[in-house]
Motif scaffolding. Structure first.
Motif, PDB file in Angstrom:
ATOM      1  N   ARG A  90      29.982 -14.130  13.659  1.00 41.15           N
ATOM      2  CA  ARG A  90      28.540 -14.173  13.538  1.00 41.15           C
ATOM      3  C   ARG A  90      27.984 -15.282  14.420  1.00 41.15           C
ATOM      4  O   ARG A  90      28.681 -16.270  14.689  1.00 41.15           O
ATOM      5  CB  ARG A  90      28.147 -14.398  12.076  1.00 41.15           C
ATOM      6  N   PRO A  91      26.746 -15.151  14.876  1.00 41.61           N
ATOM      7  CA  PRO A  91      26.192 -16.170  15.779  1.00 41.61           C
ATOM      8  C   PRO A  91      26.298 -17.584  15.250  1.00 41.61           C
ATOM      9  O   PRO A  91      26.555 -18.520  16.030  1.00 41.61           O
ATOM     10  CB  PRO A  91      24.727 -15.734  15.932  1.00 41.61           C
ATOM     11  N   GLU A  92      26.140 -17.757  13.953  1.00 39.73           N
ATOM     12  CA  GLU A  92      26.216 -19.108  13.406  1.00 39.73           C
ATOM     13  C   GLU A  92      27.640 -19.676  13.435  1.00 39.73           C
ATOM     14  O   GLU A  92      27.843 -20.861  13.169  1.00 39.73           O
ATOM     15  CB  GLU A  92      25.674 -19.139  11.973  1.00 39.73           C
ATOM     16  N   GLU A  93      28.611 -18.828  13.785  1.00 41.23           N
ATOM     17  CA  GLU A  93      30.003 -19.282  13.868  1.00 41.23           C
ATOM     18  C   GLU A  93      30.471 -19.537  15.296  1.00 41.23           C
ATOM     19  O   GLU A  93      31.580 -20.037  15.495  1.00 41.23           O
ATOM     20  CB  GLU A  93      30.921 -18.223  13.239  1.00 41.23           C
ATOM     21  N   TYR A  94      29.653 -19.227  16.285  1.00 43.22           N
ATOM     22  CA  TYR A  94      30.112 -19.323  17.672  1.00 43.22           C
ATOM     23  C   TYR A  94      30.546 -20.751  18.046  1.00 43.22           C
ATOM     24  O   TYR A  94      31.568 -20.940  18.713  1.00 43.22           O
ATOM     25  CB  TYR A  94      29.023 -18.846  18.636  1.00 43.22           C
ATOM     26  N   ASP A  95      29.766 -21.747  17.629  1.00 42.65           N
ATOM     27  CA  ASP A  95      30.128 -23.129  17.958  1.00 42.65           C
ATOM     28  C   ASP A  95      31.450 -23.519  17.313  1.00 42.65           C
ATOM     29  O   ASP A  95      32.278 -24.203  17.923  1.00 42.65           O
ATOM     30  CB  ASP A  95      29.029 -24.098  17.520  1.00 42.65           C
ATOM     31  N   ASP A 145      34.381 -21.777  26.295  1.00 43.76           N
ATOM     32  CA  ASP A 145      33.043 -22.063  25.773  1.00 43.76           C
ATOM     33  C   ASP A 145      32.130 -20.840  25.768  1.00 43.76           C
ATOM     34  O   ASP A 145      30.990 -20.916  25.309  1.00 43.76           O
ATOM     35  CB  ASP A 145      32.378 -23.167  26.619  1.00 43.76           C
ATOM     36  N   ASP A 146      32.613 -19.704  26.282  1.00 40.51           N
ATOM     37  CA  ASP A 146      31.770 -18.525  26.450  1.00 40.51           C
ATOM     38  C   ASP A 146      31.802 -17.593  25.235  1.00 40.51           C
ATOM     39  O   ASP A 146      31.733 -16.372  25.382  1.00 40.51           O
ATOM     40  CB  ASP A 146      32.205 -17.741  27.695  1.00 40.51           C
ATOM     41  N   THR A 147      31.906 -18.152  24.046  1.00 40.20           N
ATOM     42  CA  THR A 147      31.997 -17.311  22.849  1.00 40.20           C
ATOM     43  C   THR A 147      30.799 -16.385  22.728  1.00 40.20           C
ATOM     44  O   THR A 147      30.945 -15.173  22.482  1.00 40.20           O
ATOM     45  CB  THR A 147      32.115 -18.186  21.587  1.00 40.20           C
ATOM     46  N   ALA A 148      29.605 -16.898  22.897  1.00 39.39           N
ATOM     47  CA  ALA A 148      28.403 -16.072  22.763  1.00 39.39           C
ATOM     48  C   ALA A 148      28.369 -14.987  23.830  1.00 39.39           C
ATOM     49  O   ALA A 148      27.984 -13.845  23.555  1.00 39.39           O
ATOM     50  CB  ALA A 148      27.153 -16.949  22.848  1.00 39.39           C
ATOM     51  N   ALA A 149      28.787 -15.322  25.052  1.00 37.85           N
ATOM     52  CA  ALA A 149      28.781 -14.324  26.133  1.00 37.85           C
ATOM     53  C   ALA A 149      29.782 -13.214  25.848  1.00 37.85           C
ATOM     54  O   ALA A 149      29.498 -12.035  26.097  1.00 37.85           O
ATOM     55  CB  ALA A 149      29.105 -15.009  27.461  1.00 37.85           C
ATOM     56  N   ARG A 150      30.943 -13.573  25.319  1.00 34.83           N
ATOM     57  CA  ARG A 150      31.926 -12.538  24.976  1.00 34.83           C
ATOM     58  C   ARG A 150      31.388 -11.620  23.890  1.00 34.83           C
ATOM     59  O   ARG A 150      31.560 -10.403  23.939  1.00 34.83           O
ATOM     60  CB  ARG A 150      33.241 -13.177  24.517  1.00 34.83           C
ATOM     61  N   ALA A 151      30.749 -12.223  22.886  1.00 34.02           N
ATOM     62  CA  ALA A 151      30.235 -11.433  21.761  1.00 34.02           C
ATOM     63  C   ALA A 151      29.116 -10.492  22.202  1.00 34.02           C
ATOM     64  O   ALA A 151      28.945  -9.415  21.614  1.00 34.02           O
ATOM     65  CB  ALA A 151      29.748 -12.355  20.652  1.00 34.02           C
ATOM     66  N   ARG A 152      28.373 -10.871  23.222  1.00 39.03           N
ATOM     67  CA  ARG A 152      27.265 -10.027  23.695  1.00 39.03           C
ATOM     68  C   ARG A 152      27.746  -8.898  24.605  1.00 39.03           C
ATOM     69  O   ARG A 152      27.035  -7.910  24.802  1.00 39.03           O
ATOM     70  CB  ARG A 152      26.239 -10.870  24.448  1.00 39.03           C
ATOM     71  N   ASP A 153      28.933  -9.024  25.165  1.00 34.32           N
ATOM     72  CA  ASP A 153      29.421  -8.033  26.116  1.00 34.32           C
ATOM     73  C   ASP A 153      29.750  -6.724  25.403  1.00 34.32           C
ATOM     74  O   ASP A 153      30.519  -6.709  24.433  1.00 34.32           O
ATOM     75  CB  ASP A 153      30.666  -8.577  26.821  1.00 34.32           C
ATOM     76  N   ALA A 154      29.178  -5.629  25.871  1.00 35.14           N
ATOM     77  CA  ALA A 154      29.474  -4.321  25.282  1.00 35.14           C
ATOM     78  C   ALA A 154      30.956  -4.013  25.433  1.00 35.14           C
ATOM     79  O   ALA A 154      31.515  -4.111  26.526  1.00 35.14           O
ATOM     80  CB  ALA A 154      28.637  -3.246  25.962  1.00 35.14           C
ATOM     81  N   GLY A 155      31.599  -3.670  24.332  1.00 37.83           N
ATOM     82  CA  GLY A 155      33.022  -3.351  24.365  1.00 37.83           C
ATOM     83  C   GLY A 155      33.927  -4.530  24.131  1.00 37.83           C
ATOM     84  O   GLY A 155      35.150  -4.365  24.098  1.00 37.83           O
ATOM     85  N   ALA A 206      39.114 -29.102   8.889  1.00 34.18           N
ATOM     86  CA  ALA A 206      38.412 -27.848   9.164  1.00 34.18           C
ATOM     87  C   ALA A 206      36.944 -27.911   8.757  1.00 34.18           C
ATOM     88  O   ALA A 206      36.238 -26.924   8.827  1.00 34.18           O
ATOM     89  CB  ALA A 206      39.088 -26.693   8.426  1.00 34.18           C
ATOM     90  N   ALA A 207      36.475 -29.102   8.319  1.00 33.82           N
ATOM     91  CA  ALA A 207      35.119 -29.188   7.803  1.00 33.82           C
ATOM     92  C   ALA A 207      34.083 -28.774   8.826  1.00 33.82           C
ATOM     93  O   ALA A 207      33.068 -28.184   8.494  1.00 33.82           O
ATOM     94  CB  ALA A 207      34.831 -30.624   7.324  1.00 33.82           C
ATOM     95  N   GLY A 208      34.319 -29.071  10.099  1.00 34.41           N
ATOM     96  CA  GLY A 208      33.369 -28.716  11.133  1.00 34.41           C
ATOM     97  C   GLY A 208      33.419 -27.257  11.505  1.00 34.41           C
ATOM     98  O   GLY A 208      32.682 -26.800  12.355  1.00 34.41           O
ATOM     99  N   ARG A 209      34.311 -26.495  10.892  1.00 34.01           N
ATOM    100  CA  ARG A 209      34.459 -25.083  11.220  1.00 34.01           C
ATOM    101  C   ARG A 209      34.074 -24.220  10.031  1.00 34.01           C
ATOM    102  O   ARG A 209      34.616 -23.159   9.827  1.00 34.01           O
ATOM    103  CB  ARG A 209      35.900 -24.779  11.628  1.00 34.01           C
ATOM    104  N   ARG A 210      33.140 -24.715   9.215  1.00 32.04           N
ATOM    105  CA  ARG A 210      32.770 -24.004   8.002  1.00 32.04           C
ATOM    106  C   ARG A 210      31.263 -23.816   7.970  1.00 32.04           C
ATOM    107  O   ARG A 210      30.557 -24.515   7.250  1.00 32.04           O
ATOM    108  CB  ARG A 210      33.246 -24.797   6.788  1.00 32.04           C
ATOM    109  N   PRO A 211      30.721 -22.870   8.737  1.00 29.82           N
ATOM    110  CA  PRO A 211      29.279 -22.658   8.737  1.00 29.82           C
ATOM    111  C   PRO A 211      28.776 -22.251   7.361  1.00 29.82           C
ATOM    112  O   PRO A 211      29.501 -21.662   6.564  1.00 29.82           O
ATOM    113  CB  PRO A 211      29.076 -21.518   9.751  1.00 29.82           C
TER     114      PRO A 211
END
Length: 365
Positions: free
Chosen positions: A9-14, A39-49, A89-94
């Motif tokens: 989910r977008p709130e998890e990309y960071d 660092d391109d998590t958002a770009a990967r998630a937006r890519d169709a397929g 893991a505290a920083g990885r818990r949106p």
């Protein structure tokens, strides 16, 4: 408990980016020149397929404090599960999600992030597991989900490249059915060699919307599956509804599984928003009903393919979860649902008619 694998989910990309940076960079698995690509998590998630997946600790769909249920929220300013500042893991818990345990990227044929060397091949990329979760088979679960999704998309194989330093990953890939293909090795930008692995995939039957000439057969198959398995007597009032696939096609989405010759193997009804067939799905959930597989084709994964297609449909509708009702006697179906990440949601159990008890199952997607 096994982790839940779902779309990021977008709130998890960071959080995903930090996990990738920590594992790939912090453990020296790749050269410094490659780190910016992580660092391109958002770009990967937006890519169709291209699908960015996460493994998370499960949240209980029946928990009254579950932040996904607007009616059960307390203080709207509550950020969710508190985290221990000393927890690595505290920083990885949106807020509103289970703890992030791992991630993987699946690039289907034709996607921008697909690095396959042959047509029809999907690519597995950027597999990473939090060090605190590495004895929980998180990597195995992420790979299994990528394999299943690639099969559902019709990919002929799943390939990947990995560095020489990723020795633990090499063992995981081998135990997950991948084979070393040195002829596909490529030079790494930072020096050394990227090792190639490949796993051939057996395609699932084709899943599609039923054609008008298939409605009667789909209804007959549904009745045969329910009555033949002893789930209902042949004279039960619900049998007529099971057989009325034409109405389901008009008021919902009637899906069928067919073989190469077009023979009907199974069916399920996906209930999109506004469908009269919706029963317990919330606004942010998809829902499906009347899953049935031909008795002659049991054991071929057809039920799983149909359920996975419903999960995909719900994702395409922008839903964050999916729900269903199942009779207490459908033990085989319950095992399938649980294997695919569903959990019981007793708060939504209900009785549509005297003597008929339905159990609710739900999962995040």
């Amino acid at each position: 408990m096994s982790p839940l694998i779902r779309d990021a989910r977008p709130e998890e990309y960071d959080s995903i980016t930090r996990l990738l940076r920590d594992t790939y960079g912090g453990e020296g698995l790749v050269g410094a020149a490659y780190l910016p690509r992580l660092d391109d998590t958002a770009a990967r998630a937006r890519d169709a397929g291209t699908e960015v997946l996460v493994a998370v600790d499960r949240t209980d769909p029946g928990d009254p404090t579950d932040p996904r249920d607007p009616a059960a929220r307390g203080d709207p300013t509550d950020p969710g599960e508190p985290t221990d500042p000393g927890d690595p893991a505290a920083g990885r818990r949106p807020s509103g999600t289970g703890r992030l345990l791992g991630t993987a990227t699946l690039a289907l044929p034709g996607a921008e992030w697909n690095g396959a060397l042959s047509d029809g091949e999907a690519t597995l990329r950027m597999l990473s597991v939090d060090p605190t979760a590495r004895r929980r088979r998180v990597g195995t679960a992420l790979i299994a989900e990528c394999v299943a999704r690639a099969r559902l998309a019709g990919a002929t194989a799943l390939g990947l490249h990995t560095t020489d330093a990723m020795t633990a990953a090499h063992r995981l890939y081998t135990t997950s059915g991948f084979v070393r293909t040195p002829e596909h090795d490529t030079p790494a930008h930072s020096g050394g060699t990227l090792r190639a692995y490949r796993r051939p995939l057996e395609p699932w039957p084709r899943i599609r919307v039923a054609q008008s000439g298939e409605h009667t057969s789909a209804g007959d198959l549904t009745v045969a599956a329910y009555v033949g398995a002893g789930l209902l007597p042949a004279d039960h009032s619900y049998v007529h509804q099971l057989g009325d696939a034409k109405r389901r096609a008009a008021e919902a989405e009637l899906l069928v599984a067919v073989d190469r010759a077009g023979a009907l193997l199974g069916t399920v009804t996906y209930c999109p928003p506004g469908s009269t067939y919706r029963e317990i799905g919330r606004d942010d959930e998809g829902e499906f009903r009347m899953l049935a597989v031909s008795p002659q084709t049991h054991g071929r994964g057809i039920g799983e393919a149909l359920v996975r297609t419903c999960l995909s449909r719900a994702r395409s509708d922008g839903k964050r979860g999916i729900a269903l009702s199942s009779s207490t006697a459908m033990h085989a179906a319950h095992r399938l649902y649980e294997r695919l990440g569903f959990a019981r949601d007793p708060r939504r159990d209900w009785t549509p008619a005297p003597g008929v008890s339905l159990l609710a199952f739900a999962r995040e997607i």
